[in-house]
Design a protein around this motif. Structure first.
Motif, PDB file in Angstrom:
ATOM      1  N   ARG A   1      90.210   2.706 -37.040  1.00 27.82           N
ATOM      2  CA  ARG A   1      89.364   2.384 -35.896  1.00 27.82           C
ATOM      3  C   ARG A   1      89.575   0.921 -35.535  1.00 27.82           C
ATOM      4  O   ARG A   1      90.132   0.148 -36.311  1.00 27.82           O
ATOM      5  CB  ARG A   1      87.888   2.615 -36.233  1.00 27.82           C
ATOM      6  CG  ARG A   1      87.563   4.026 -36.645  1.00 27.82           C
ATOM      7  CD  ARG A   1      86.118   4.169 -37.012  1.00 27.82           C
ATOM      8  NE  ARG A   1      85.838   5.526 -37.457  1.00 27.82           N
ATOM      9  CZ  ARG A   1      84.639   5.952 -37.825  1.00 27.82           C
ATOM     10  NH1 ARG A   1      83.611   5.124 -37.801  1.00 27.82           N
ATOM     11  NH2 ARG A   1      84.459   7.186 -38.223  1.00 27.82           N
TER      12      ARG A   1
ATOM     13  N   GLU B   1      87.635  -2.503 -34.732  1.00 30.43           N
ATOM     14  CA  GLU B   1      86.367  -3.216 -34.792  1.00 30.43           C
ATOM     15  C   GLU B   1      86.634  -4.691 -34.514  1.00 30.43           C
ATOM     16  O   GLU B   1      87.409  -5.335 -35.215  1.00 30.43           O
ATOM     17  CB  GLU B   1      85.711  -3.051 -36.172  1.00 30.43           C
ATOM     18  CG  GLU B   1      85.180  -1.654 -36.414  1.00 30.43           C
ATOM     19  CD  GLU B   1      84.390  -1.544 -37.698  1.00 30.43           C
ATOM     20  OE1 GLU B   1      84.291  -2.556 -38.423  1.00 30.43           O
ATOM     21  OE2 GLU B   1      83.875  -0.444 -37.973  1.00 30.43           O
TER      22      GLU B   1
ATOM     23  N   VAL C   1      90.640  -1.298 -38.608  1.00 30.58           N
ATOM     24  CA  VAL C   1      90.044  -1.078 -39.917  1.00 30.58           C
ATOM     25  C   VAL C   1      90.230   0.389 -40.283  1.00 30.58           C
ATOM     26  O   VAL C   1      90.189   1.263 -39.418  1.00 30.58           O
ATOM     27  CB  VAL C   1      88.540  -1.455 -39.968  1.00 30.58           C
ATOM     28  CG1 VAL C   1      88.346  -2.944 -39.781  1.00 30.58           C
ATOM     29  CG2 VAL C   1      87.745  -0.666 -38.941  1.00 30.58           C
TER      30      VAL C   1
ATOM     31  N   THR D   1      89.056   3.731 -42.426  1.00 26.34           N
ATOM     32  CA  THR D   1      87.810   4.301 -42.912  1.00 26.34           C
ATOM     33  C   THR D   1      88.093   5.319 -44.013  1.00 26.34           C
ATOM     34  O   THR D   1      88.889   6.244 -43.819  1.00 26.34           O
ATOM     35  CB  THR D   1      87.033   4.984 -41.772  1.00 26.34           C
ATOM     36  OG1 THR D   1      86.868   4.048 -40.703  1.00 26.34           O
ATOM     37  CG2 THR D   1      85.674   5.461 -42.238  1.00 26.34           C
TER      38      THR D   1
ATOM     39  N   GLN E   1      80.768   5.595 -45.800  1.00 27.91           N
ATOM     40  CA  GLN E   1      82.070   5.253 -45.246  1.00 27.91           C
ATOM     41  C   GLN E   1      82.386   3.793 -45.565  1.00 27.91           C
ATOM     42  O   GLN E   1      81.561   2.907 -45.344  1.00 27.91           O
ATOM     43  CB  GLN E   1      82.092   5.469 -43.732  1.00 27.91           C
ATOM     44  CG  GLN E   1      81.978   6.928 -43.341  1.00 27.91           C
ATOM     45  CD  GLN E   1      82.138   7.133 -41.853  1.00 27.91           C
ATOM     46  OE1 GLN E   1      82.456   6.212 -41.110  1.00 27.91           O
ATOM     47  NE2 GLN E   1      81.926   8.360 -41.405  1.00 27.91           N
TER      48      GLN E   1
ATOM     49  N   ARG F   1      84.970   0.557 -44.933  1.00 27.14           N
ATOM     50  CA  ARG F   1      85.916  -0.009 -43.976  1.00 27.14           C
ATOM     51  C   ARG F   1      86.882  -0.913 -44.733  1.00 27.14           C
ATOM     52  O   ARG F   1      86.461  -1.840 -45.435  1.00 27.14           O
ATOM     53  CB  ARG F   1      85.193  -0.830 -42.903  1.00 27.14           C
ATOM     54  CG  ARG F   1      84.112  -0.055 -42.154  1.00 27.14           C
ATOM     55  CD  ARG F   1      84.724   0.942 -41.173  1.00 27.14           C
ATOM     56  NE  ARG F   1      83.794   1.320 -40.128  1.00 27.14           N
ATOM     57  CZ  ARG F   1      83.002   2.383 -40.193  1.00 27.14           C
ATOM     58  NH1 ARG F   1      83.018   3.143 -41.266  1.00 27.14           N
ATOM     59  NH2 ARG F   1      82.200   2.678 -39.191  1.00 27.14           N
TER      60      ARG F   1
END
Length: 199
Positions: A14, A16, A21, A23, A30, A32
Motif C-alpha cells: 500500500r 502511505e 508499505v 502489510t 496488520q 506495516r
C-alpha cells in the motif's frame, strides 16, 4: 540449532504518505513493513534449494547482505520481537502455538512420477512438486487447529503394533515438511490464538 520461520499472511503493498508499505497479517493484527523489513521477512522463508534443512539467522543475514538490504540483523530482531519471525528452539512449543494456512491447488501426479505431487495454479504450472509427506501436510495441515495436532495425527498414523511413535517424534518431520512448503510459498503460518495478537 535455532531455525527461523516467518509468521503471517502477506496482504500486499500500500502507499502511505507517498511511500510503499507492505502489510502482513497475524491473527487480527496488520503489520506495516518498510521495503527492507519486508525483504528480510521474505528471506525468513528460506531458500527452496536448502530443502528440509534449518534456516538460521546467519544464513538469512548473509543472503540479506548479498542483496544489499541495510542492517538486516536489526530488521530481523524487530521482526522477531513483533512475532513476524519465529526463532524456533522449542519445536513442541512452536507447534502448539502456530497453525498453517495454504496457497494454490493440487495438480496431481504423473505416470512418470507417481510418488511426487504438484501444487500450483491450473494453466500456470506447479509452484512446487512435493513428496508424499509434504503433500499430506499441505492437504490436511490447514484444517488442523495447530501444527501440534498435525504432529499427533502423523504419530497416530505412523505408529504400528510393533512401534509406537509419539507427537514429539513426529514434530521434527512436520517442521521439515513445513520448511519445504514455506520456502516454496505454498503455505504460511499464523498464531493459534488470534485474540492474543489483536491490536
Amino acid at each position: 540449532m535455532t531455525t527461523l520461520f516467518p509468521v503471517g499472511h502477506y496482504l500486499g503493498v500500500r502507499s502511505e504518505e507517498g511511500r510503499p508499505v507492505h502489510t502482513v497479517r497475524i491473527g487480527w493484527r496488520q503489520h506495516r513493513l518498510s521495503e527492507d523489513a519486508f525483504a528480510t521477512w521474505v528471506l525468513a522463508h528460506g531458500l527452496p534449494a536448502n530443502g528440509r534443512a534449518a534456516w538460521t539467522r546467519a544464513e538469512l543475514v548473509d543472503q540479506a547482505e548479498q542483496v544489499e538490504i541495510s542492517t538486516p540483523a536489526d530488521h530481523l530482531q524487530a521482526l522477531t520481537s513483533d512475532g513476524l519471525v519465529a526463532a524456533v528452539d522449542d519445536a513442541e512449543a512452536f507447534a502448539r502455538h502456530h497453525r498453517m494456512g495454504v496457497f494454490f491447488v493440487g495438480l496431481g501426479n504423473t505416470p512418470e512420477e507417481l510418488g511426487q505431487f504438484a501444487i500450483g495454479l491450473p494453466g500456470l504450472g506447479p509452484a512446487a512438486t512435493l513428496d508424499p509427506d509434504s503433500y499430506e501436510l499441505w492437504q490436511w495441515g490447514s484444517i488442523a487447529p495447530s501444527l501440534w495436532h498435525s504432529c499427533e495425527l502423523r504419530a497416530s498414523v505412523t505408529s504400528r503394533d510393533d512401534q509406537s511413535v509419539s507427537p514429539q517424534d513426529a514434530v521434527t518431520e512436520i517442521l521439515a515438511d513445513l520448511r519445504i512448503l514455506i520456502s516454496h510459498g505454498c503455505a504460511y503460518l499464523d498464531v493459534v490464538d488470534p485474540e492474543g495478537v489483536r491490536g
